[in-house]
Write a protein that holds these residues in place. Structure first.
Motif, PDB file in Angstrom:
ATOM      1  N   VAL A 195       4.274  -7.614   6.554  1.00 58.28           N
ATOM      2  CA  VAL A 195       5.671  -7.342   6.890  1.00 58.28           C
ATOM      3  C   VAL A 195       6.551  -7.404   5.642  1.00 58.28           C
ATOM      4  CG1 VAL A 195       7.699  -8.215   8.132  1.00 58.28           C
ATOM      5  CG2 VAL A 195       5.464  -8.127   9.281  1.00 58.28           C
ATOM      6  N   ILE A 196       6.418  -8.478   4.878  1.00 56.32           N
ATOM      7  CA  ILE A 196       7.325  -8.715   3.751  1.00 56.32           C
ATOM      8  C   ILE A 196       6.983  -7.855   2.531  1.00 56.32           C
ATOM      9  CG2 ILE A 196       8.134 -10.443   2.098  1.00 56.32           C
ATOM     10  CD1 ILE A 196       7.686 -12.567   4.313  1.00 56.32           C
ATOM     11  N   ASN A 197       5.715  -7.855   2.133  1.00 52.66           N
ATOM     12  CA  ASN A 197       5.348  -7.238   0.856  1.00 52.66           C
ATOM     13  C   ASN A 197       5.658  -5.749   0.751  1.00 52.66           C
ATOM     14  OD1 ASN A 197       4.376  -9.800   0.280  1.00 52.66           O
ATOM     15  ND2 ASN A 197       2.551  -9.047  -0.737  1.00 52.66           N
ATOM     16  N   PRO A 198       5.228  -4.911   1.711  1.00 53.81           N
ATOM     17  CA  PRO A 198       5.482  -3.479   1.517  1.00 53.81           C
ATOM     18  C   PRO A 198       6.963  -3.119   1.545  1.00 53.81           C
ATOM     19  CG  PRO A 198       4.568  -3.891   3.702  1.00 53.81           C
ATOM     20  CD  PRO A 198       4.437  -5.164   2.929  1.00 53.81           C
ATOM     21  N   THR A 246      -1.852  -1.958  -5.871  1.00 51.69           N
ATOM     22  CA  THR A 246      -1.401  -3.047  -5.008  1.00 51.69           C
ATOM     23  C   THR A 246      -2.515  -3.471  -4.042  1.00 51.69           C
ATOM     24  OG1 THR A 246      -0.627  -1.713  -3.147  1.00 51.69           O
ATOM     25  CG2 THR A 246       0.870  -1.942  -5.035  1.00 51.69           C
ATOM     26  N   GLU A 247      -2.197  -4.462  -3.223  1.00 54.15           N
ATOM     27  CA  GLU A 247      -3.128  -4.934  -2.194  1.00 54.15           C
ATOM     28  C   GLU A 247      -2.817  -4.317  -0.828  1.00 54.15           C
ATOM     29  OE1 GLU A 247      -4.665  -9.271  -2.891  1.00 54.15           O
ATOM     30  OE2 GLU A 247      -2.508  -9.295  -3.234  1.00 54.15           O
ATOM     31  N   ILE A 248      -2.166  -3.170  -0.817  1.00 53.40           N
ATOM     32  CA  ILE A 248      -1.783  -2.542   0.451  1.00 53.40           C
ATOM     33  C   ILE A 248      -2.994  -2.240   1.331  1.00 53.40           C
ATOM     34  CG2 ILE A 248      -1.795  -0.178  -0.468  1.00 53.40           C
ATOM     35  CD1 ILE A 248       0.827  -1.567   1.999  1.00 53.40           C
ATOM     36  N   ASP A 249      -4.134  -1.901   0.724  1.00 55.93           N
ATOM     37  CA  ASP A 249      -5.323  -1.584   1.521  1.00 55.93           C
ATOM     38  C   ASP A 249      -5.878  -2.800   2.251  1.00 55.93           C
ATOM     39  OD1 ASP A 249      -6.004   1.301   1.164  1.00 55.93           O
ATOM     40  OD2 ASP A 249      -5.895   0.749  -0.938  1.00 55.93           O
ATOM     41  N   SER A 250      -5.766  -3.983   1.626  1.00 58.04           N
ATOM     42  CA  SER A 250      -6.291  -5.190   2.263  1.00 58.04           C
ATOM     43  C   SER A 250      -5.283  -5.824   3.211  1.00 58.04           C
ATOM     44  CB  SER A 250      -6.713  -6.211   1.205  1.00 58.04           C
ATOM     45  OG  SER A 250      -5.626  -6.584   0.383  1.00 58.04           O
ATOM     46  N   MET A 251      -4.049  -5.356   3.184  1.00 58.95           N
ATOM     47  CA  MET A 251      -3.016  -5.887   4.081  1.00 58.95           C
ATOM     48  C   MET A 251      -2.774  -4.890   5.221  1.00 58.95           C
ATOM     49  SD  MET A 251      -0.349  -7.576   1.365  1.00 58.95           S
ATOM     50  CE  MET A 251      -0.873  -8.811   0.199  1.00 58.95           C
ATOM     51  N   ASN A 252      -1.814  -3.986   5.048  1.00 60.75           N
ATOM     52  CA  ASN A 252      -1.512  -3.001   6.082  1.00 60.75           C
ATOM     53  C   ASN A 252      -2.699  -2.080   6.336  1.00 60.75           C
ATOM     54  OD1 ASN A 252       0.951  -3.733   4.347  1.00 60.75           O
ATOM     55  ND2 ASN A 252       1.873  -3.099   6.292  1.00 60.75           N
ATOM     56  N   GLY A 253      -3.435  -1.765   5.284  1.00 62.14           N
ATOM     57  CA  GLY A 253      -4.612  -0.909   5.444  1.00 62.14           C
ATOM     58  C   GLY A 253      -5.649  -1.526   6.360  1.00 62.14           C
ATOM     59  N   SER A 254      -5.843  -2.848   6.246  1.00 65.41           N
ATOM     60  CA  SER A 254      -6.800  -3.533   7.126  1.00 65.41           C
ATOM     61  C   SER A 254      -6.356  -3.446   8.579  1.00 65.41           C
ATOM     62  CB  SER A 254      -6.929  -5.004   6.715  1.00 65.41           C
ATOM     63  OG  SER A 254      -7.542  -5.129   5.454  1.00 65.41           O
ATOM     64  N   LEU A 255      -5.067  -3.648   8.814  1.00 59.88           N
ATOM     65  CA  LEU A 255      -4.543  -3.552  10.180  1.00 59.88           C
ATOM     66  C   LEU A 255      -4.722  -2.135  10.728  1.00 59.88           C
ATOM     67  CD1 LEU A 255      -1.266  -5.647   9.785  1.00 59.88           C
ATOM     68  CD2 LEU A 255      -3.289  -6.295  11.115  1.00 59.88           C
ATOM     69  N   LEU A 256      -4.506  -1.143   9.895  1.00 61.53           N
ATOM     70  CA  LEU A 256      -4.658   0.247  10.340  1.00 61.53           C
ATOM     71  C   LEU A 256      -6.113   0.569  10.664  1.00 61.53           C
ATOM     72  CD1 LEU A 256      -2.212   1.963   7.831  1.00 61.53           C
ATOM     73  CD2 LEU A 256      -1.969   1.921  10.325  1.00 61.53           C
ATOM     74  N   ARG A 257      -7.050   0.044   9.882  1.00 64.01           N
ATOM     75  CA  ARG A 257      -8.468   0.295  10.156  1.00 64.01           C
ATOM     76  C   ARG A 257      -8.890  -0.335  11.481  1.00 64.01           C
ATOM     77  NH1 ARG A 257      -8.596  -0.312   4.573  1.00 64.01           N
ATOM     78  NH2 ARG A 257      -9.081  -2.540   4.675  1.00 64.01           N
ATOM     79  N   ILE A 258      -8.443  -1.572  11.713  1.00 63.91           N
ATOM     80  CA  ILE A 258      -8.780  -2.238  12.966  1.00 63.91           C
ATOM     81  C   ILE A 258      -8.128  -1.526  14.141  1.00 63.91           C
ATOM     82  CG2 ILE A 258      -8.552  -4.393  14.271  1.00 63.91           C
ATOM     83  CD1 ILE A 258      -8.600  -5.857  11.548  1.00 63.91           C
ATOM     84  N   VAL A 263       4.731   2.935   6.112  1.00 64.29           N
ATOM     85  CA  VAL A 263       4.912   2.128   4.896  1.00 64.29           C
ATOM     86  C   VAL A 263       3.659   2.164   4.034  1.00 64.29           C
ATOM     87  CG1 VAL A 263       6.644   0.633   5.970  1.00 64.29           C
ATOM     88  CG2 VAL A 263       4.249  -0.077   5.980  1.00 64.29           C
ATOM     89  N   TYR A 264       2.492   2.261   4.675  1.00 66.11           N
ATOM     90  CA  TYR A 264       1.242   2.375   3.911  1.00 66.11           C
ATOM     91  C   TYR A 264       1.271   3.631   3.042  1.00 66.11           C
ATOM     92  CZ  TYR A 264      -3.734   3.098   2.930  1.00 66.11           C
ATOM     93  OH  TYR A 264      -4.939   3.324   2.301  1.00 66.11           O
ATOM     94  N   CYS A 265       1.647   4.764   3.643  1.00 66.07           N
ATOM     95  CA  CYS A 265       1.688   6.022   2.896  1.00 66.07           C
ATOM     96  C   CYS A 265       2.716   5.976   1.765  1.00 66.07           C
ATOM     97  CB  CYS A 265       1.998   7.172   3.851  1.00 66.07           C
ATOM     98  SG  CYS A 265       0.643   7.579   4.988  1.00 66.07           S
ATOM     99  N   VAL A 266       3.870   5.348   2.031  1.00 69.52           N
ATOM    100  CA  VAL A 266       4.907   5.276   1.000  1.00 69.52           C
ATOM    101  C   VAL A 266       4.436   4.429  -0.183  1.00 69.52           C
ATOM    102  CG1 VAL A 266       7.245   4.500   0.468  1.00 69.52           C
ATOM    103  CG2 VAL A 266       6.788   5.657   2.639  1.00 69.52           C
ATOM    104  N   VAL A 267       3.825   3.279   0.099  1.00 74.37           N
ATOM    105  CA  VAL A 267       3.330   2.431  -1.000  1.00 74.37           C
ATOM    106  C   VAL A 267       2.229   3.140  -1.778  1.00 74.37           C
ATOM    107  CG1 VAL A 267       2.155   0.271  -1.585  1.00 74.37           C
ATOM    108  CG2 VAL A 267       4.015   0.263   0.089  1.00 74.37           C
ATOM    109  N   LYS A 268       1.316   3.826  -1.084  1.00 81.30           N
ATOM    110  CA  LYS A 268       0.271   4.568  -1.786  1.00 81.30           C
ATOM    111  C   LYS A 268       0.879   5.665  -2.665  1.00 81.30           C
ATOM    112  CE  LYS A 268      -3.563   3.934  -1.403  1.00 81.30           C
ATOM    113  NZ  LYS A 268      -4.438   2.937  -2.135  1.00 81.30           N
ATOM    114  N   ALA A 269       1.948   6.307  -2.172  1.00 80.06           N
ATOM    115  CA  ALA A 269       2.628   7.319  -2.983  1.00 80.06           C
ATOM    116  C   ALA A 269       3.274   6.689  -4.214  1.00 80.06           C
ATOM    117  CB  ALA A 269       3.682   8.044  -2.143  1.00 80.06           C
ATOM    118  N   LEU A 270       3.860   5.503  -4.055  1.00 83.71           N
ATOM    119  CA  LEU A 270       4.467   4.805  -5.185  1.00 83.71           C
ATOM    120  C   LEU A 270       3.419   4.370  -6.196  1.00 83.71           C
ATOM    121  CD1 LEU A 270       7.109   2.635  -3.267  1.00 83.71           C
ATOM    122  CD2 LEU A 270       7.584   4.515  -4.855  1.00 83.71           C
TER     123      LEU A 270
END
Length: 311
Positions: free
Chosen positions: A202-205, A277-289, A303-310
């Motif tokens: 919630v906070i990081n991205p 960043t660690e977006i894949d292990s945070m929001n990315g993990s939630l998206l995979r599950i 937010v995952y897509c925006v951070v990956k774009a950044l």
């Protein structure tokens, strides 16, 4: 007591500086030779004070880089893994195994989920402790770290969920407390891990996308609305997985945001330094599950897509 800390970021330097006074020997492993050499020459400065000075006979701490030999230190009692989750690849796991002795316990401090399964497969569940910490620190340079927020470090096993604490858990808890780090053995590490995962997701991205400090999220009703949507989606996943999280987790999240109001999140720091960043292990993990459970997380996906774009 012999400790090996792999990872000399903010938490690695903080724990190294704190534990230095209570351990027989500490090895701090850095990512680069440049940082290892700087630490060998300058020591560690904590909150502006030189905690470990190279001018005195402080021979119980050693600094080395990841690509240097570890033959002299193959018998740590505890090996702290304090790198970010994306670093835990096959080569890194081989490095850990080469650094261990028969009695070494690996203590894993990562955010997110997924890495623990790799490490359990590699070293065995009996050799692995998981750690969730709310200590906050900011790295100010190769050798300097500020302790920006006091918290608590929870220790425990993911596979052992009942019964009395193991001797290694009590030993490490007492060692951390003696060093001035509040610690507690927990039989609910899955709950601890998921609670921190959701708070980070919630906070990081949002701080990374908006380029703001943690506390600034609380000043905008629009940011607060996004926070709540991310939180509700994450709780939906946890509920579908059968993980019972505390009823007051939302209040805890807001408290953490307020308590670390002046901090730049690790994800924002990574983007500011042009790092992954660690977006894949945070929001990315939630998206995979969520995908496995056939759930849609529209806000997390955005937010995952925006951070990956950044990145």
């Amino acid at each position: 007591m012999r400790i090996m800390i792999v990872g000399a970021g903010s938490l690695g330097l903080l724990f190294g500086a704190k534990l230095f006074t209570v351990c027989d020997h500490i090895t701090v492993v850095t990512k680069t030779r440049e940082q290892a050499e700087a630490l060998r020459m300058q020591g560690i400065s904590l909150d502006g004070d030189k905690v470990i000075s190279t001018n005195s006979n402080e021979h119980n701490i050693r600094f080395q880089s990841y690509d240097e030999s570890v033959k002299e230190d193959k018998h740590p009692d505890f090996l702290f893994v304090m790198v970010k989750q994306p670093a835990i690849r096959d080569e890194f796991i081989s490095y850990l195994k080469d650094s261990m002795s028969a009695g070494t316990i690996v203590v894993c401090f990562q955010n997110g989920i997924g890495h623990e399964e790799k490490l359990i497969s590699a070293v065995g569940s009996d050799k692995l402790l998981l750690a969730v910490t709310t200590e906050a620190a900011r790295k100010e340079g190769l050798t300097k770290v500020d302790h920006t927020g006091h918290g608590i470090t929870y220790l425990g096993s993911l596979t052992r969920k009942g019964g009395p604490p193991q001797a290694s858990q009590i030993l490490l808890q007492d060692l951390l407390k003696t060093a001035g780090i509040e610690a507690e053995v927990s039989n609910e590490m899955e709950v601890r891990i998921w609670s921190k995962l959701i708070m980070n997701a919630v906070i990081n991205p949002l701080t990374a996308i908006l380029r703001v400090r943690n506390g600034e999220l609380l000043e905008s009703p629009w940011a607060m609305s996004l926070m709540r949507e991310l939180y509700d989606e994450a709780m939906l996943v946890a509920g579908a997985k059968g993980i019972e999280l505390p009823d007051n987790l939302w209040k805890t999240l807001l408290h953490v945001c307020k308590a670390t109001a002046q901090n730049h999140s690790s994800m924002l720091q990574d983007l500011m330094q042009a790092k992954g960043t660690e977006i894949d292990s945070m929001n990315g993990s939630l998206l995979r599950i969520a995908k496995e459970l056939k759930l849609e997380l529209a806000v997390h996906q955005t937010v995952y897509c925006v951070v990956k774009a950044l990145e």
